[in-house]
Design a protein around this motif. Structure first.
Motif, PDB file in Angstrom:
ATOM      1  N   ALA A 100     -62.757 -39.533  42.160  1.00  0.00           N
ATOM      2  CA  ALA A 100     -62.623 -38.346  41.311  1.00  0.00           C
ATOM      3  C   ALA A 100     -62.386 -37.101  42.155  1.00  0.00           C
ATOM      4  CB  ALA A 100     -63.859 -38.174  40.427  1.00  0.00           C
ATOM      5  N   ALA A 101     -63.092 -37.001  43.266  1.00  0.00           N
ATOM      6  CA  ALA A 101     -62.879 -35.864  44.174  1.00  0.00           C
ATOM      7  C   ALA A 101     -61.450 -35.876  44.700  1.00  0.00           C
ATOM      8  CB  ALA A 101     -63.878 -35.914  45.330  1.00  0.00           C
ATOM      9  N   GLY A 102     -60.954 -37.043  45.053  1.00  0.00           N
ATOM     10  CA  GLY A 102     -59.594 -37.152  45.568  1.00  0.00           C
ATOM     11  C   GLY A 102     -58.559 -36.720  44.552  1.00  0.00           C
ATOM     12  N   ALA A 103     -58.742 -37.121  43.292  1.00  0.00           N
ATOM     13  CA  ALA A 103     -57.792 -36.739  42.236  1.00  0.00           C
ATOM     14  C   ALA A 103     -57.760 -35.228  42.063  1.00  0.00           C
ATOM     15  CB  ALA A 103     -58.163 -37.420  40.918  1.00  0.00           C
ATOM     16  N   VAL A 104     -58.933 -34.619  41.997  1.00  0.00           N
ATOM     17  CA  VAL A 104     -59.010 -33.169  41.780  1.00  0.00           C
ATOM     18  C   VAL A 104     -58.458 -32.422  42.985  1.00  0.00           C
ATOM     19  CG1 VAL A 104     -60.621 -31.258  41.440  1.00  0.00           C
ATOM     20  CG2 VAL A 104     -60.925 -33.375  40.160  1.00  0.00           C
ATOM     21  N   TRP A 105     -58.864 -32.837  44.169  1.00  0.00           N
ATOM     22  CA  TRP A 105     -58.389 -32.158  45.378  1.00  0.00           C
ATOM     23  C   TRP A 105     -56.884 -32.333  45.560  1.00  0.00           C
ATOM     24  CZ3 TRP A 105     -63.013 -33.896  48.862  1.00  0.00           C
ATOM     25  CH2 TRP A 105     -64.049 -32.965  48.757  1.00  0.00           C
ATOM     26  N   PHE A 106     -56.363 -33.513  45.228  1.00  0.00           N
ATOM     27  CA  PHE A 106     -54.912 -33.729  45.285  1.00  0.00           C
ATOM     28  C   PHE A 106     -54.211 -32.737  44.363  1.00  0.00           C
ATOM     29  CE2 PHE A 106     -51.002 -35.607  43.665  1.00  0.00           C
ATOM     30  CZ  PHE A 106     -50.359 -36.021  44.824  1.00  0.00           C
ATOM     31  N   GLY A 107     -54.721 -32.618  43.149  1.00  0.00           N
ATOM     32  CA  GLY A 107     -54.126 -31.706  42.185  1.00  0.00           C
ATOM     33  C   GLY A 107     -54.219 -30.251  42.594  1.00  0.00           C
ATOM     34  N   ALA A 108     -55.270 -29.908  43.314  1.00  0.00           N
ATOM     35  CA  ALA A 108     -55.464 -28.517  43.738  1.00  0.00           C
ATOM     36  C   ALA A 108     -54.748 -28.207  45.041  1.00  0.00           C
ATOM     37  CB  ALA A 108     -56.951 -28.227  43.890  1.00  0.00           C
ATOM     38  N   GLY A 109     -54.272 -29.236  45.756  1.00  0.00           N
ATOM     39  CA  GLY A 109     -53.593 -29.010  47.030  1.00  0.00           C
ATOM     40  C   GLY A 109     -54.538 -28.700  48.171  1.00  0.00           C
ATOM     41  N   VAL A 110     -55.796 -29.131  48.071  1.00  0.00           N
ATOM     42  CA  VAL A 110     -56.786 -28.889  49.113  1.00  0.00           C
ATOM     43  C   VAL A 110     -56.485 -29.800  50.297  1.00  0.00           C
ATOM     44  CG1 VAL A 110     -59.266 -28.934  49.634  1.00  0.00           C
ATOM     45  CG2 VAL A 110     -58.488 -28.247  47.367  1.00  0.00           C
ATOM     46  N   LYS A 111     -56.779 -29.328  51.490  1.00  0.00           N
ATOM     47  CA  LYS A 111     -56.518 -30.100  52.714  1.00  0.00           C
ATOM     48  C   LYS A 111     -57.808 -30.265  53.509  1.00  0.00           C
ATOM     49  CE  LYS A 111     -51.775 -29.376  52.831  1.00  0.00           C
ATOM     50  NZ  LYS A 111     -51.163 -30.383  52.087  1.00  0.00           N
ATOM     51  N   GLY A 112     -57.837 -31.299  54.345  1.00  0.00           N
ATOM     52  CA  GLY A 112     -58.965 -31.512  55.240  1.00  0.00           C
ATOM     53  C   GLY A 112     -59.304 -32.982  55.371  1.00  0.00           C
ATOM     54  N   PRO A 113     -60.105 -33.335  56.371  1.00  0.00           N
ATOM     55  CA  PRO A 113     -60.442 -34.746  56.596  1.00  0.00           C
ATOM     56  C   PRO A 113     -61.221 -35.375  55.436  1.00  0.00           C
ATOM     57  CG  PRO A 113     -61.484 -33.324  58.263  1.00  0.00           C
ATOM     58  CD  PRO A 113     -60.650 -32.452  57.388  1.00  0.00           C
ATOM     59  N   GLU A 114     -62.169 -34.625  54.839  1.00  0.00           N
ATOM     60  CA  GLU A 114     -62.901 -35.170  53.690  1.00  0.00           C
ATOM     61  C   GLU A 114     -61.958 -35.386  52.514  1.00  0.00           C
ATOM     62  OE1 GLU A 114     -65.978 -32.275  53.010  1.00  0.00           O
ATOM     63  OE2 GLU A 114     -67.454 -33.514  54.052  1.00  0.00           O
ATOM     64  N   VAL A 115     -61.011 -34.479  52.380  1.00  0.00           N
ATOM     65  CA  VAL A 115     -60.029 -34.580  51.301  1.00  0.00           C
ATOM     66  C   VAL A 115     -59.165 -35.819  51.500  1.00  0.00           C
ATOM     67  CG1 VAL A 115     -58.034 -33.473  50.217  1.00  0.00           C
ATOM     68  CG2 VAL A 115     -60.007 -32.094  50.924  1.00  0.00           C
ATOM     69  N   ASP A 116     -58.712 -36.029  52.735  1.00  0.00           N
ATOM     70  CA  ASP A 116     -57.873 -37.195  53.033  1.00  0.00           C
ATOM     71  C   ASP A 116     -58.608 -38.492  52.690  1.00  0.00           C
ATOM     72  OD1 ASP A 116     -55.924 -35.445  53.894  1.00  0.00           O
ATOM     73  OD2 ASP A 116     -56.405 -35.693  56.027  1.00  0.00           O
ATOM     74  N   ALA A 117     -59.883 -38.569  53.047  1.00  0.00           N
ATOM     75  CA  ALA A 117     -60.673 -39.772  52.743  1.00  0.00           C
ATOM     76  C   ALA A 117     -60.829 -39.944  51.232  1.00  0.00           C
ATOM     77  CB  ALA A 117     -62.041 -39.688  53.417  1.00  0.00           C
ATOM     78  N   ALA A 118     -61.058 -38.840  50.530  1.00  0.00           N
ATOM     79  CA  ALA A 118     -61.230 -38.916  49.080  1.00  0.00           C
ATOM     80  C   ALA A 118     -59.919 -39.306  48.394  1.00  0.00           C
ATOM     81  CB  ALA A 118     -61.735 -37.571  48.542  1.00  0.00           C
ATOM     82  N   VAL A 119     -58.793 -38.782  48.875  1.00  0.00           N
ATOM     83  CA  VAL A 119     -57.491 -39.136  48.291  1.00  0.00           C
ATOM     84  C   VAL A 119     -57.202 -40.618  48.545  1.00  0.00           C
ATOM     85  CG1 VAL A 119     -54.991 -38.744  48.449  1.00  0.00           C
ATOM     86  CG2 VAL A 119     -56.557 -36.793  48.308  1.00  0.00           C
ATOM     87  N   ARG A 120     -57.556 -41.107  49.726  1.00  0.00           N
ATOM     88  CA  ARG A 120     -57.383 -42.553  49.994  1.00  0.00           C
ATOM     89  C   ARG A 120     -58.230 -43.381  49.025  1.00  0.00           C
ATOM     90  NH1 ARG A 120     -57.347 -40.837  55.364  1.00  0.00           N
ATOM     91  NH2 ARG A 120     -59.555 -41.346  55.617  1.00  0.00           N
ATOM     92  N   ALA A 121     -59.459 -42.937  48.768  1.00  0.00           N
ATOM     93  CA  ALA A 121     -60.336 -43.649  47.824  1.00  0.00           C
ATOM     94  C   ALA A 121     -59.759 -43.593  46.411  1.00  0.00           C
ATOM     95  CB  ALA A 121     -61.737 -43.039  47.848  1.00  0.00           C
ATOM     96  N   TRP A 122     -59.187 -42.453  46.042  1.00  0.00           N
ATOM     97  CA  TRP A 122     -58.558 -42.295  44.722  1.00  0.00           C
ATOM     98  C   TRP A 122     -57.386 -43.256  44.578  1.00  0.00           C
ATOM     99  CZ3 TRP A 122     -53.974 -38.789  44.164  1.00  0.00           C
ATOM    100  CH2 TRP A 122     -53.559 -38.666  42.844  1.00  0.00           C
ATOM    101  N   ARG A 123     -56.539 -43.308  45.600  1.00  0.00           N
ATOM    102  CA  ARG A 123     -55.385 -44.225  45.553  1.00  0.00           C
ATOM    103  C   ARG A 123     -55.865 -45.681  45.489  1.00  0.00           C
ATOM    104  NH1 ARG A 123     -50.279 -42.665  49.156  1.00  0.00           N
ATOM    105  NH2 ARG A 123     -49.679 -44.556  48.071  1.00  0.00           N
ATOM    106  N   ALA A 124     -56.864 -46.018  46.300  1.00  0.00           N
ATOM    107  CA  ALA A 124     -57.377 -47.392  46.333  1.00  0.00           C
ATOM    108  C   ALA A 124     -58.014 -47.768  44.989  1.00  0.00           C
ATOM    109  CB  ALA A 124     -58.384 -47.553  47.465  1.00  0.00           C
ATOM    110  N   SER A 125     -58.711 -46.815  44.369  1.00  0.00           N
ATOM    111  CA  SER A 125     -59.384 -47.130  43.101  1.00  0.00           C
ATOM    112  C   SER A 125     -58.375 -47.433  41.990  1.00  0.00           C
ATOM    113  CB  SER A 125     -60.298 -45.984  42.668  1.00  0.00           C
ATOM    114  OG  SER A 125     -59.549 -44.888  42.186  1.00  0.00           O
ATOM    115  N   HIS A 126     -57.152 -46.935  42.129  1.00  0.00           N
ATOM    116  CA  HIS A 126     -56.107 -47.198  41.141  1.00  0.00           C
ATOM    117  C   HIS A 126     -55.103 -48.228  41.633  1.00  0.00           C
ATOM    118  CE1 HIS A 126     -57.458 -44.192  38.352  1.00  0.00           C
ATOM    119  NE2 HIS A 126     -57.498 -43.295  39.308  1.00  0.00           N
ATOM    120  N   GLY A 127     -55.359 -48.802  42.802  1.00  0.00           N
ATOM    121  CA  GLY A 127     -54.443 -49.809  43.328  1.00  0.00           C
ATOM    122  C   GLY A 127     -53.032 -49.272  43.499  1.00  0.00           C
TER     123      GLY A 127
END
Length: 178
Positions: free
Chosen positions: A64-91
């Motif tokens: 959920a953090a990855g989806a929101v941060w992706f949509g907001a255009g936030v950057k950073g290492p925690e963001v990258d990990a969260a976006v990876r988790a978001w992508r993985a959770s949706h296959g």
């Protein structure tokens, strides 16, 4: 009067952010999440989206953090990990990823990254990989019978038949000698 409405909308953002921040300080992350999620559903507020991502992250909900941060255009290492988790959770199902973004992020105008995700979702849909409509509507792309729709049609037909029978009966009562 549009100036008052836009002023009210603008005034609501600091209130929501202040309430959410107070909830975070009280360690009531679920309250902050609900306030912020309700706000960003209708308003594209980058600060609220960033804070919502932090709340989801603090709650351990990386997708959920990855989806929101992706949509907001936030950057950073925690963001990258969260976006990876978001992508993985949706296959890497681009349609599912598109639908998981807050509604305000999916509305125009969109950032280049969000527009690229939408294009991939539409491309996947046309290739038959994803059945739901990536534009966010409830329509599906066909390729199967929807049981709920069949039931709705049967119920509608039954109601119409009952209405016709009832009308005929009322007319019989009203017409003398009928």
């Amino acid at each position: 009067m549009p100036d008052q409405e836009s002023q009210t909308s603008t005034d609501a953002a600091p209130d929501v952010l202040a309430e959410a921040t107070a909830a975070i300080e009280r360690h009531e992350l679920w309250v902050a999440r609900d306030l912020l999620a309700g706000h960003v559903r209708e308003e594209r507020d980058l600060e609220a989206l960033r804070l919502l991502g932090e709340v989801h992250h603090g709650m351990g909900d990386l997708p959920a953090a990855g989806a929101v941060w992706f949509g907001a255009g936030v950057k950073g290492p925690e963001v990258d990990a969260a976006v990876r988790a978001w992508r993985a959770s949706h296959g890497d199902d681009f349609g599912a990823m598109w639908r998981s973004l807050p509604r305000s992020v999916r509305q125009e105008p969109r950032s280049k990254k969000v527009e690229a995700l939408r294009a991939k979702a539409l491309e996947a849909r046309s290739a038959g990989e994803s059945t739901p409509d990536p534009a966010g509507s409830a329509a599906s792309s066909g390729g199967g019978i929807d049981a709920a729709q069949i039931i709705a049609w049967v119920i509608a037909a039954f109601v119409i038949v009952c209405a016709v029978v009832g009308l005929i009966q009322i007319l019989r009562w009203m017409v003398p000698g009928g």
